[in-house]
Design a protein around this motif. Structure first.
Motif, PDB file in Angstrom:
ATOM      1  N   ILE B 139     -11.376  -7.923 -47.753  1.00 10.81           N
ATOM      2  CA  ILE B 139     -10.978  -6.536 -47.458  1.00 10.81           C
ATOM      3  C   ILE B 139     -11.567  -6.094 -46.117  1.00 10.81           C
ATOM      4  CG2 ILE B 139     -11.254  -4.121 -48.183  1.00 10.81           C
ATOM      5  CD1 ILE B 139     -11.026  -5.090 -51.075  1.00 10.81           C
ATOM      6  N   ALA B 140     -12.850  -6.433 -45.912  1.00 11.87           N
ATOM      7  CA  ALA B 140     -13.489  -6.048 -44.648  1.00 11.87           C
ATOM      8  C   ALA B 140     -12.754  -6.666 -43.467  1.00 11.87           C
ATOM      9  CB  ALA B 140     -14.951  -6.488 -44.657  1.00 11.87           C
ATOM     10  N   LEU B 141     -12.400  -7.960 -43.577  1.00 13.02           N
ATOM     11  CA  LEU B 141     -11.684  -8.626 -42.494  1.00 13.02           C
ATOM     12  C   LEU B 141     -10.310  -8.009 -42.282  1.00 13.02           C
ATOM     13  CD1 LEU B 141     -13.854 -10.893 -42.484  1.00 13.02           C
ATOM     14  CD2 LEU B 141     -11.996 -12.513 -42.194  1.00 13.02           C
ATOM     15  N   PHE B 142      -9.650  -7.683 -43.398  1.00 12.85           N
ATOM     16  CA  PHE B 142      -8.294  -7.133 -43.308  1.00 12.85           C
ATOM     17  C   PHE B 142      -8.306  -5.764 -42.622  1.00 12.85           C
ATOM     18  CE2 PHE B 142      -4.563  -4.900 -45.088  1.00 12.85           C
ATOM     19  CZ  PHE B 142      -3.581  -5.773 -44.634  1.00 12.85           C
ATOM     20  N   VAL B 143      -9.272  -4.927 -42.996  1.00 14.22           N
ATOM     21  CA  VAL B 143      -9.353  -3.599 -42.372  1.00 14.22           C
ATOM     22  C   VAL B 143      -9.621  -3.746 -40.877  1.00 14.22           C
ATOM     23  CG1 VAL B 143     -10.694  -1.460 -42.281  1.00 14.22           C
ATOM     24  CG2 VAL B 143     -10.103  -2.460 -44.487  1.00 14.22           C
ATOM     25  N   LEU B 144     -10.588  -4.610 -40.555  1.00 19.82           N
ATOM     26  CA  LEU B 144     -10.930  -4.834 -39.155  1.00 19.82           C
ATOM     27  C   LEU B 144      -9.726  -5.391 -38.386  1.00 19.82           C
ATOM     28  CD1 LEU B 144     -13.237  -4.819 -37.109  1.00 19.82           C
ATOM     29  CD2 LEU B 144     -13.933  -7.054 -37.929  1.00 19.82           C
ATOM     30  N   GLY B 145      -9.050  -6.373 -38.989  1.00 21.23           N
ATOM     31  CA  GLY B 145      -7.881  -6.981 -38.345  1.00 21.23           C
ATOM     32  C   GLY B 145      -6.764  -5.974 -38.156  1.00 21.23           C
ATOM     33  N   SER B 146      -6.550  -5.092 -39.138  1.00 20.81           N
ATOM     34  CA  SER B 146      -5.486  -4.095 -39.051  1.00 20.81           C
ATOM     35  C   SER B 146      -5.759  -3.137 -37.898  1.00 20.81           C
ATOM     36  CB  SER B 146      -5.373  -3.294 -40.343  1.00 20.81           C
ATOM     37  OG  SER B 146      -5.221  -4.165 -41.427  1.00 20.81           O
ATOM     38  N   VAL B 147      -6.992  -2.653 -37.832  1.00 17.28           N
ATOM     39  CA  VAL B 147      -7.345  -1.710 -36.765  1.00 17.28           C
ATOM     40  C   VAL B 147      -7.138  -2.368 -35.405  1.00 17.28           C
ATOM     41  CG1 VAL B 147      -9.288  -0.502 -35.696  1.00 17.28           C
ATOM     42  CG2 VAL B 147      -8.969  -0.402 -38.168  1.00 17.28           C
ATOM     43  N   ARG B 148      -7.598  -3.624 -35.273  1.00 20.38           N
ATOM     44  CA  ARG B 148      -7.479  -4.300 -33.976  1.00 20.38           C
ATOM     45  C   ARG B 148      -6.043  -4.603 -33.633  1.00 20.38           C
ATOM     46  NH1 ARG B 148     -11.193  -9.300 -33.530  1.00 20.38           N
ATOM     47  NH2 ARG B 148     -10.404  -9.243 -31.399  1.00 20.38           N
ATOM     48  N   GLU B 149      -5.232  -4.953 -34.646  1.00 23.78           N
ATOM     49  CA  GLU B 149      -3.832  -5.277 -34.355  1.00 23.78           C
ATOM     50  C   GLU B 149      -3.066  -4.027 -33.928  1.00 23.78           C
ATOM     51  OE1 GLU B 149      -1.700  -7.369 -37.431  1.00 23.78           O
ATOM     52  OE2 GLU B 149       0.177  -7.196 -36.330  1.00 23.78           O
ATOM     53  N   VAL B 150      -3.296  -2.909 -34.657  1.00 22.15           N
ATOM     54  CA  VAL B 150      -2.584  -1.676 -34.328  1.00 22.15           C
ATOM     55  C   VAL B 150      -2.932  -1.234 -32.909  1.00 22.15           C
ATOM     56  CG1 VAL B 150      -2.419   0.780 -34.869  1.00 22.15           C
ATOM     57  CG2 VAL B 150      -2.330  -0.901 -36.708  1.00 22.15           C
ATOM     58  N   LEU B 151      -4.220  -1.262 -32.572  1.00 20.78           N
ATOM     59  CA  LEU B 151      -4.628  -0.794 -31.242  1.00 20.78           C
ATOM     60  C   LEU B 151      -4.347  -1.833 -30.157  1.00 20.78           C
ATOM     61  CD1 LEU B 151      -8.018   0.886 -32.181  1.00 20.78           C
ATOM     62  CD2 LEU B 151      -5.827   2.012 -31.762  1.00 20.78           C
ATOM     63  N   GLY B 152      -4.535  -3.095 -30.492  1.00 21.44           N
ATOM     64  CA  GLY B 152      -4.450  -4.145 -29.480  1.00 21.44           C
ATOM     65  C   GLY B 152      -3.046  -4.650 -29.195  1.00 21.44           C
ATOM     66  N   TYR B 153      -2.170  -4.615 -30.196  1.00 20.58           N
ATOM     67  CA  TYR B 153      -0.803  -5.103 -29.995  1.00 20.58           C
ATOM     68  C   TYR B 153       0.243  -4.018 -30.289  1.00 20.58           C
ATOM     69  CZ  TYR B 153      -2.692  -9.894 -30.072  1.00 20.58           C
ATOM     70  OH  TYR B 153      -3.385 -11.043 -29.804  1.00 20.58           O
ATOM     71  N   GLY B 154      -0.180  -2.929 -30.947  1.00 19.57           N
ATOM     72  CA  GLY B 154       0.783  -1.886 -31.319  1.00 19.57           C
ATOM     73  C   GLY B 154       1.658  -2.304 -32.486  1.00 19.57           C
ATOM     74  N   THR B 155       1.194  -3.291 -33.258  1.00 15.83           N
ATOM     75  CA  THR B 155       1.973  -3.733 -34.420  1.00 15.83           C
ATOM     76  C   THR B 155       1.082  -3.746 -35.651  1.00 15.83           C
ATOM     77  OG1 THR B 155       1.407  -6.054 -34.074  1.00 15.83           O
ATOM     78  CG2 THR B 155       3.404  -5.259 -32.991  1.00 15.83           C
ATOM     79  N   PHE B 156       1.698  -3.754 -36.828  1.00 20.88           N
ATOM     80  CA  PHE B 156       0.951  -3.970 -38.056  1.00 20.88           C
ATOM     81  C   PHE B 156       1.688  -5.014 -38.863  1.00 20.88           C
ATOM     82  CE2 PHE B 156       0.098  -2.946 -42.574  1.00 20.88           C
ATOM     83  CZ  PHE B 156      -1.249  -3.295 -42.570  1.00 20.88           C
ATOM     84  N   TYR B 157       1.013  -6.109 -39.155  1.00 23.24           N
ATOM     85  CA  TYR B 157       1.639  -7.243 -39.824  1.00 23.24           C
ATOM     86  C   TYR B 157       2.924  -7.666 -39.108  1.00 23.24           C
ATOM     87  CZ  TYR B 157       0.367 -10.115 -43.707  1.00 23.24           C
ATOM     88  OH  TYR B 157      -0.117 -11.160 -44.436  1.00 23.24           O
ATOM     89  N   ASN B 158       2.840  -7.715 -37.782  1.00 22.23           N
ATOM     90  CA  ASN B 158       3.938  -8.140 -36.899  1.00 22.23           C
ATOM     91  C   ASN B 158       5.104  -7.164 -36.834  1.00 22.23           C
ATOM     92  OD1 ASN B 158       2.474 -10.457 -36.338  1.00 22.23           O
ATOM     93  ND2 ASN B 158       3.422 -11.580 -38.035  1.00 22.23           N
TER      94      ASN B 158
END
Lengths: 189, 200
Positions: B139-158
């Protein structure tokens, strides 16, 4: 001394069982992995030479001893060669970049594909975008390609990705290695 | 200790990432997208569960003097199996996680649980502990990954979230972004936990 022997034997027992389990797992998965890799490879090179129906791996020493060249396939249609795909591994910003170049028999670059890369996310990994790779399509193999940061226009220039000059140059190196191989060896086959 | 307490401890109050700061290498390195994070978390959970079970079952046969090499052999075996299975059945995930799959061997979370829990507890307890810690880690990794993906790529789960005009903050997808996001999330997590810790 006795203690040491006992410890050694216990450790041996653990590693032996572990080795056996890993051997079994490998037996199950190895075939699937090999099959997939071959399939992926053929798919990647078939995309670069759409005309070709059969592919032969060229295992000529004169080809494989050249710098950066990893693997060369000859694409054939009805026993006539229609082109070549050349896999090269130039060095990028984050390690080797595996570049596959498709070249027609008349010396035109038909397509470029990045099979593997570990460039910076968001910058260097844009080399996999078609927008960038399409620049190579249609170029002639006669002249060495040059990466430019902007400005120069002309047949031999490729516009580098902003902020990722090293990665862009790596791709160009790979294409150039393939191009030179075609000009110097494959053309006169 | 009751089983539900063991589980909740791993999930929240002893969360491996936000509280114990264990296994920082995958936490920082592969959480650039939600998908990668999820699979990294699941792979780690599988290894943790496997090693906890085996070590708690065999604890009577493991001499104290050589427990660490034995733990590592057990962990490495599970990691290699997970790596082979991912490579065969989930090649895209295997390609994305790359070197970080074999590196699960040195994830200190797994060794820490083997040493401080599984080698001293019942098998049932170790299963629950493995699940709690593993899911807490995931869960910790998923939350961290989600935040970074949204801000870093502008996507969530592609899936693109914003229009073409959005300029992603590339730094969030790169290593410094991992530190920034982790620090902020850790602060937030601890603020929430400290309010509720007395209620349990």
């Amino acid at each position: 001394m006795k203690d040491m022997l006992k410890m050694g034997l216990i450790l041996l027992a653990f590693t032996a069982v572990s080795g056996m389990i890993l051997g079994l797992t490998n037996d199950v998965t190895q075939g699937i992995i090999q099959e997939r890799l071959e399939e992926e490879n053929i798919q990647a090179i078939a995309g670069l030479l759409p005309e070709a129906e059969d592919f032969n791996n060229l295992e000529d020493e004169a080809i494989l001893q050249r710098d950066l060249i990893v693997e060369v396939y000859e694409g054939q249609k009805e026993d006539e060669t229609v082109g070549y795909t050349v896999r090269a591994n130039p060095i990028g910003y984050g390690g080797r970049v595996v570049v596959i170049t498709g070249i027609s028999v008349d010396g035109e670059i038909l397509g470029v594909e990045i099979a593997a890369q570990s460039e910076t996310p968001g910058l260097g990994d844009k080399i996999t975008d078609n927008e960038y790779l399409d620049q190579y399509v249609g170029k002639s193999t006669e002249e060495e390609l040059v990466t430019t940061k902007g400005g120069e226009t002309g047949e031999k220039y490729i516009n580098a990705i902003t902020g990722a000059t090293v990665s862009s140059e790596a791709v160009t190196d790979g294409v150039n290695a393939a191009r030179a191989l075609y000009e110097e060896v494959l053309k006169s086959r | 200790m009751k089983l539900n307490r063991i589980f909740i401890k791993g999930l929240l109050f002893d969360n491996p990432v936000f509280i114990q700061l264990l296994g920082m290498c995958p936490v920082l390195a592969v959480t650039n997208t939600a998908e990668n994070s999820l699979f990294m978390g699941m792979a780690t959970t599988a290894v943790l569960l496997g090693s906890n079970i085996v070590i708690s079952l065999l604890k009577k046969f493991i001499p104290t003097k050589i427990r660490i090499p034995i733990f590592i052999v057990v962990i490495a075996t599970f990691v290699t199996i997970v790596g082979m299975v991912l490579n065969a059945y989930f090649p895209a995930i295997h390609a994305n996680l790359g070197i970080f799959i074999p590196l699960i061997v040195v994830n200190c979370l797994i060794l820490a649980r083997a040493e401080s829990f599984a080698s001293k507890s019942s098998t049932v307890g170790s299963v629950v502990d493995g699940l709690g810690m593993g899911i807490g880690f995931t869960i910790a990794l998923f939350v961290l990954g989600s935040v970074r993906e949204v801000l870093g790529y502008g996507t969530f789960y592609n899936i693109a979230l914003f229009g073409d005009g959005f300029q992603p903050a590339t730094i969030m997808a790169m290593p410094p972004g991992a530190f920034l996001a982790l620090g902020l999330l850790m602060g937030l997590f601890n603020k929430i936990i400290s309010k509720n810790v007395n209620e349990l």
